[in-house]
Design a protein around this motif. Structure first.
Motif, short mmCIF file in Angstrom:
data_model
loop_
_atom_site.label_atom_id
_atom_site.label_comp_id
_atom_site.label_asym_id
_atom_site.label_seq_id
_atom_site.Cartn_x
_atom_site.Cartn_y
_atom_site.Cartn_z
N LYS A 48 0.66 -1.26 -0.11
CA LYS A 48 -0.03 -0.06 -0.09
C LYS A 48 0.74 1.23 -0.03
O LYS A 48 2.14 1.12 0.32
CB LYS A 48 -0.94 0.10 1.20
CG LYS A 48 -0.36 0.40 2.73
CD LYS A 48 -1.54 0.52 3.50
CE LYS A 48 -0.82 1.24 4.97
NZ LYS A 48 -0.60 2.27 4.72
N ALA A 49 0.47 2.33 -0.45
CA ALA A 49 1.16 3.60 -0.61
C ALA A 49 1.31 4.13 1.09
O ALA A 49 0.19 3.96 1.64
CB ALA A 49 0.27 4.62 -1.40
N ASN A 52 -1.38 6.49 2.11
CA ASN A 52 -2.75 6.27 2.17
C ASN A 52 -3.42 6.40 3.67
O ASN A 52 -3.34 5.50 4.46
CB ASN A 52 -3.04 4.78 1.37
CG ASN A 52 -4.45 4.58 1.32
OD1 ASN A 52 -5.53 5.21 1.86
ND2 ASN A 52 -4.65 3.73 0.06
N SER A 53 -4.43 7.34 3.64
CA SER A 53 -5.04 7.37 4.97
C SER A 53 -6.46 6.88 5.08
O SER A 53 -7.45 7.33 5.84
CB SER A 53 -4.91 8.80 5.54
OG SER A 53 -5.35 9.93 4.67
N ASN A 54 -6.98 6.46 3.94
CA ASN A 54 -8.32 5.94 3.96
C ASN A 54 -8.66 4.99 4.82
O ASN A 54 -7.92 4.10 5.19
CB ASN A 54 -8.43 5.22 2.46
CG ASN A 54 -9.92 4.77 2.30
OD1 ASN A 54 -10.31 3.69 2.94
ND2 ASN A 54 -10.69 5.05 1.39
N MET A 57 -8.72 1.28 4.07
CA MET A 57 -7.62 0.59 3.85
C MET A 57 -6.94 0.60 5.19
O MET A 57 -6.19 -0.67 5.46
CB MET A 57 -6.70 1.49 3.01
CG MET A 57 -5.43 1.00 2.71
SD MET A 57 -5.26 -0.75 2.06
CE MET A 57 -5.83 -0.53 0.25
N SER A 58 -6.80 1.29 5.98
CA SER A 58 -6.05 1.33 7.46
C SER A 58 -6.59 0.14 8.21
O SER A 58 -5.63 -0.66 8.39
CB SER A 58 -6.16 2.55 8.21
OG SER A 58 -5.72 3.67 7.57
#
Length: 69
Positions: A48-49, A52-54, A57-58
């Motif tokens: 993952k990037a 990325n603070s989604n 996703m976290s």
């Protein structure tokens, strides 16, 4: 339609992780196709990037980290 259901209903064969088919195999609703040469080890890598603070996703990433040996 789920792949194991399609195989059970006679639409052909399917490739599934053995862990996903354990209940079907134990109940005799599915059987292994072919011999041992049809089985393959599978290694899955996740990336993952870093930025990325989604939140979804976290949460997924945290659940994946719990399963790291």
């Amino acid at each position: 339609m789920h792949l194991s259901r399609m195989a059970r209903e006679g639409y052909g064969i399917c490739w599934l992780p053995e862990s996903a088919a354990q209940d079907e195999l134990a109940a005799g609703r599915l059987v292994h196709a072919g011999g041992a040469h049809w089985c393959a080890e599978l290694e899955i890598w996740s990336f993952k990037a870093t930025g990325n603070s989604n939140p979804t996703m976290s949460e997924l990433w945290r659940s994946l980290e719990k399963d790291v040996p």
